[in-house]
Design a protein around this motif. Sequence first.
Motif, PDB file in Angstrom:
ATOM      1  N   PHE A  25       0.845  -1.191   0.000  1.00 38.69           N
ATOM      2  CA  PHE A  25       0.000   0.000   0.000  1.00 38.69           C
ATOM      3  C   PHE A  25       0.881   1.241   0.000  1.00 38.69           C
ATOM      4  CE2 PHE A  25      -2.797  -3.110   2.000  1.00 38.69           C
ATOM      5  CZ  PHE A  25      -3.983  -2.903   1.301  1.00 38.69           C
ATOM      6  N   GLU A  26       0.412   2.275  -0.666  1.00 34.84           N
ATOM      7  CA  GLU A  26       1.010   3.605  -0.577  1.00 34.84           C
ATOM      8  C   GLU A  26      -0.029   4.463   0.125  1.00 34.84           C
ATOM      9  OE1 GLU A  26       3.515   6.767  -0.726  1.00 34.84           O
ATOM     10  OE2 GLU A  26       4.026   4.715  -1.272  1.00 34.84           O
ATOM     11  N   PHE A  27       0.391   5.168   1.162  1.00 32.64           N
ATOM     12  CA  PHE A  27      -0.534   5.941   1.976  1.00 32.64           C
ATOM     13  C   PHE A  27      -0.388   7.423   1.704  1.00 32.64           C
ATOM     14  CE2 PHE A  27       0.334   2.007   4.226  1.00 32.64           C
ATOM     15  CZ  PHE A  27      -0.945   1.552   4.457  1.00 32.64           C
ATOM     16  N   GLY A  28      -1.499   8.128   1.775  1.00 29.02           N
ATOM     17  CA  GLY A  28      -1.487   9.571   1.589  1.00 29.02           C
ATOM     18  C   GLY A  28      -2.406  10.246   2.584  1.00 29.02           C
ATOM     19  N   ARG A  29      -2.104  11.502   2.876  1.00 25.24           N
ATOM     20  CA  ARG A  29      -2.909  12.270   3.824  1.00 25.24           C
ATOM     21  C   ARG A  29      -4.103  12.942   3.173  1.00 25.24           C
ATOM     22  NH1 ARG A  29       2.155  15.014   6.909  1.00 25.24           N
ATOM     23  NH2 ARG A  29       3.124  14.633   4.910  1.00 25.24           N
ATOM     24  N   ARG A  30      -4.141  12.880   1.861  1.00 23.81           N
ATOM     25  CA  ARG A  30      -5.244  13.501   1.126  1.00 23.81           C
ATOM     26  C   ARG A  30      -5.777  12.513   0.100  1.00 23.81           C
ATOM     27  NH1 ARG A  30      -1.497  17.435   1.942  1.00 23.81           N
ATOM     28  NH2 ARG A  30      -2.222  19.350   2.869  1.00 23.81           N
ATOM     29  N   GLY A  63     -10.448   6.579   4.203  1.00 22.56           N
ATOM     30  CA  GLY A  63     -10.911   6.430   5.574  1.00 22.56           C
ATOM     31  C   GLY A  63     -10.165   7.362   6.496  1.00 22.56           C
ATOM     32  N   GLY A  64     -10.498   7.282   7.756  1.00 17.88           N
ATOM     33  CA  GLY A  64      -9.818   8.083   8.760  1.00 17.88           C
ATOM     34  C   GLY A  64      -8.431   7.524   9.038  1.00 17.88           C
ATOM     35  N   PRO A  65      -7.554   8.310   9.648  1.00 20.47           N
ATOM     36  CA  PRO A  65      -6.190   7.863   9.928  1.00 20.47           C
ATOM     37  C   PRO A  65      -6.125   6.543  10.704  1.00 20.47           C
ATOM     38  CG  PRO A  65      -6.376  10.209  10.344  1.00 20.47           C
ATOM     39  CD  PRO A  65      -7.763   9.705  10.060  1.00 20.47           C
ATOM     40  N   GLU A  66      -6.990   6.358  11.679  1.00 15.93           N
ATOM     41  CA  GLU A  66      -6.952   5.124  12.465  1.00 15.93           C
ATOM     42  C   GLU A  66      -7.351   3.919  11.627  1.00 15.93           C
ATOM     43  OE1 GLU A  66      -5.863   2.865  15.525  1.00 15.93           O
ATOM     44  OE2 GLU A  66      -5.627   5.029  15.471  1.00 15.93           O
ATOM     45  N   ASP A  67      -8.378   4.083  10.788  1.00 19.62           N
ATOM     46  CA  ASP A  67      -8.821   2.985   9.917  1.00 19.62           C
ATOM     47  C   ASP A  67      -7.728   2.586   8.937  1.00 19.62           C
ATOM     48  OD1 ASP A  67     -11.389   3.091  11.076  1.00 19.62           O
ATOM     49  OD2 ASP A  67     -11.994   4.665   9.672  1.00 19.62           O
ATOM     50  N   ILE A  68      -7.148   3.581   8.295  1.00 24.96           N
ATOM     51  CA  ILE A  68      -6.133   3.320   7.271  1.00 24.96           C
ATOM     52  C   ILE A  68      -4.878   2.728   7.901  1.00 24.96           C
ATOM     53  CG2 ILE A  68      -4.627   4.412   5.555  1.00 24.96           C
ATOM     54  CD1 ILE A  68      -7.539   4.112   4.628  1.00 24.96           C
ATOM     55  N   SER A  69      -4.514   3.182   9.102  1.00 28.01           N
ATOM     56  CA  SER A  69      -3.296   2.663   9.741  1.00 28.01           C
ATOM     57  C   SER A  69      -3.402   1.167  10.032  1.00 28.01           C
ATOM     58  CB  SER A  69      -2.963   3.441  11.014  1.00 28.01           C
ATOM     59  OG  SER A  69      -3.879   3.147  12.042  1.00 28.01           O
ATOM     60  N   GLN A  70      -4.611   0.645  10.163  1.00 28.17           N
ATOM     61  CA  GLN A  70      -4.798  -0.786  10.425  1.00 28.17           C
ATOM     62  C   GLN A  70      -4.396  -1.644   9.225  1.00 28.17           C
ATOM     63  OE1 GLN A  70      -5.544  -1.993  13.469  1.00 28.17           O
ATOM     64  NE2 GLN A  70      -5.447   0.150  14.080  1.00 28.17           N
ATOM     65  N   MET A  71      -4.255  -1.027   8.061  1.00 26.41           N
ATOM     66  CA  MET A  71      -3.895  -1.771   6.853  1.00 26.41           C
ATOM     67  C   MET A  71      -2.397  -2.053   6.791  1.00 26.41           C
ATOM     68  SD  MET A  71      -6.324   0.248   4.239  1.00 26.41           S
ATOM     69  CE  MET A  71      -6.195  -1.008   2.979  1.00 26.41           C
ATOM     70  N   GLU A  72      -1.616  -1.347   7.568  1.00 19.03           N
ATOM     71  CA  GLU A  72      -0.166  -1.506   7.571  1.00 19.03           C
ATOM     72  C   GLU A  72       0.235  -2.513   8.629  1.00 19.03           C
ATOM     73  OE1 GLU A  72       2.572  -1.706   6.083  1.00 19.03           O
ATOM     74  OE2 GLU A  72       2.866   0.386   5.585  1.00 19.03           O
ATOM     75  N   GLY A  73       1.392  -3.091   8.449  1.00 19.19           N
ATOM     76  CA  GLY A  73       1.914  -4.043   9.419  1.00 19.19           C
ATOM     77  C   GLY A  73       2.181  -3.389  10.764  1.00 19.19           C
ATOM     78  N   GLU A  74       2.247  -4.200  11.788  1.00 19.62           N
ATOM     79  CA  GLU A  74       2.443  -3.724  13.166  1.00 19.62           C
ATOM     80  C   GLU A  74       3.680  -2.837  13.298  1.00 19.62           C
ATOM     81  OE1 GLU A  74       0.915  -3.148  16.706  1.00 19.62           O
ATOM     82  OE2 GLU A  74       0.017  -4.668  15.426  1.00 19.62           O
ATOM     83  N   GLY A  87      -5.025  14.777   9.972  1.00 17.91           N
ATOM     84  CA  GLY A  87      -5.786  14.753   8.730  1.00 17.91           C
ATOM     85  C   GLY A  87      -7.137  14.098   8.934  1.00 17.91           C
ATOM     86  N   PRO A  88      -8.203  14.667   8.381  1.00 16.58           N
ATOM     87  CA  PRO A  88      -9.523  14.085   8.568  1.00 16.58           C
ATOM     88  C   PRO A  88      -9.731  12.819   7.733  1.00 16.58           C
ATOM     89  CG  PRO A  88      -9.665  15.983   7.145  1.00 16.58           C
ATOM     90  CD  PRO A  88      -8.247  15.902   7.623  1.00 16.58           C
ATOM     91  N   SER A  89      -9.023  12.731   6.622  1.00 19.13           N
ATOM     92  CA  SER A  89      -9.211  11.604   5.714  1.00 19.13           C
ATOM     93  C   SER A  89      -7.867  11.186   5.134  1.00 19.13           C
ATOM     94  CB  SER A  89     -10.155  12.009   4.579  1.00 19.13           C
ATOM     95  OG  SER A  89     -10.289  10.962   3.657  1.00 19.13           O
ATOM     96  N   CYS A  90      -7.691   9.905   4.936  1.00 15.30           N
ATOM     97  CA  CYS A  90      -6.455   9.374   4.367  1.00 15.30           C
ATOM     98  C   CYS A  90      -6.799   8.440   3.216  1.00 15.30           C
ATOM     99  CB  CYS A  90      -5.666   8.594   5.414  1.00 15.30           C
ATOM    100  SG  CYS A  90      -5.104   9.603   6.779  1.00 15.30           S
ATOM    101  N   THR A  91      -5.795   8.117   2.430  1.00 15.46           N
ATOM    102  CA  THR A  91      -5.960   7.221   1.300  1.00 15.46           C
ATOM    103  C   THR A  91      -4.930   6.104   1.377  1.00 15.46           C
ATOM    104  OG1 THR A  91      -6.633   9.088  -0.071  1.00 15.46           O
ATOM    105  CG2 THR A  91      -6.007   7.082  -1.224  1.00 15.46           C
ATOM    106  N   ALA A  92      -5.355   4.904   1.079  1.00 16.66           N
ATOM    107  CA  ALA A  92      -4.452   3.770   0.922  1.00 16.66           C
ATOM    108  C   ALA A  92      -4.604   3.288  -0.518  1.00 16.66           C
ATOM    109  CB  ALA A  92      -4.798   2.649   1.898  1.00 16.66           C
ATOM    110  N   LEU A  93      -3.513   3.296  -1.258  1.00 13.68           N
ATOM    111  CA  LEU A  93      -3.522   2.820  -2.640  1.00 13.68           C
ATOM    112  C   LEU A  93      -2.974   1.405  -2.653  1.00 13.68           C
ATOM    113  CD1 LEU A  93      -2.070   5.992  -4.389  1.00 13.68           C
ATOM    114  CD2 LEU A  93      -4.478   5.341  -4.130  1.00 13.68           C
ATOM    115  N   SER A  94      -3.745   0.469  -3.184  1.00 10.95           N
ATOM    116  CA  SER A  94      -3.336  -0.927  -3.265  1.00 10.95           C
ATOM    117  C   SER A  94      -2.388  -1.103  -4.452  1.00 10.95           C
ATOM    118  CB  SER A  94      -4.566  -1.815  -3.429  1.00 10.95           C
ATOM    119  OG  SER A  94      -4.174  -3.162  -3.526  1.00 10.95           O
TER     120      SER A  94
END
Length: 125
Positions: A25-30, A63-74, A87-94
């Motif tokens: 995943f590539e993560f973004g703040r917008r 999703g929100g930062p907490e939701d998106i952070s769950q997609m990354e490894g521990e 940030g109110p919303s984040c993006t995870a690119l598969s």
Amino acid sequence: MSGAQAIFATSSPYANRVYGGEKSFEFGRRPVRIRVPFVMWVCATRPVSLCTGQVLVSEAIFGGPEDISQMEGEKERPHLRQYSAGGPSCTALSLSSPARLPLPIGLADFGVERAPQSYLVLGRQ
């Protein structure tokens, strides 16, 4: 790979993780304003500042930062939470089908003068 394309800037260690299949995943703040699927040219930032390969983005998840952070490894989760804080919303690119180029491509070959701060959709400059 063909269709919509964008250049994404990332540090060389993260680019290497993409090519090695360790980063899915590539993560973004917008939100990313490009339809999926699209080809993401990976631009390794300083000192390289060249496009070193490409990867297919098959899905954009918002999703929100907490939701998106769950997609990354521990191991990376605390870094991602810090990165996305405020940030109110984040993006995870598969990401899939990473391909490192045998020789990097200069940004000028894309008609771009310097690496984008985050990403640049090609054809809209």
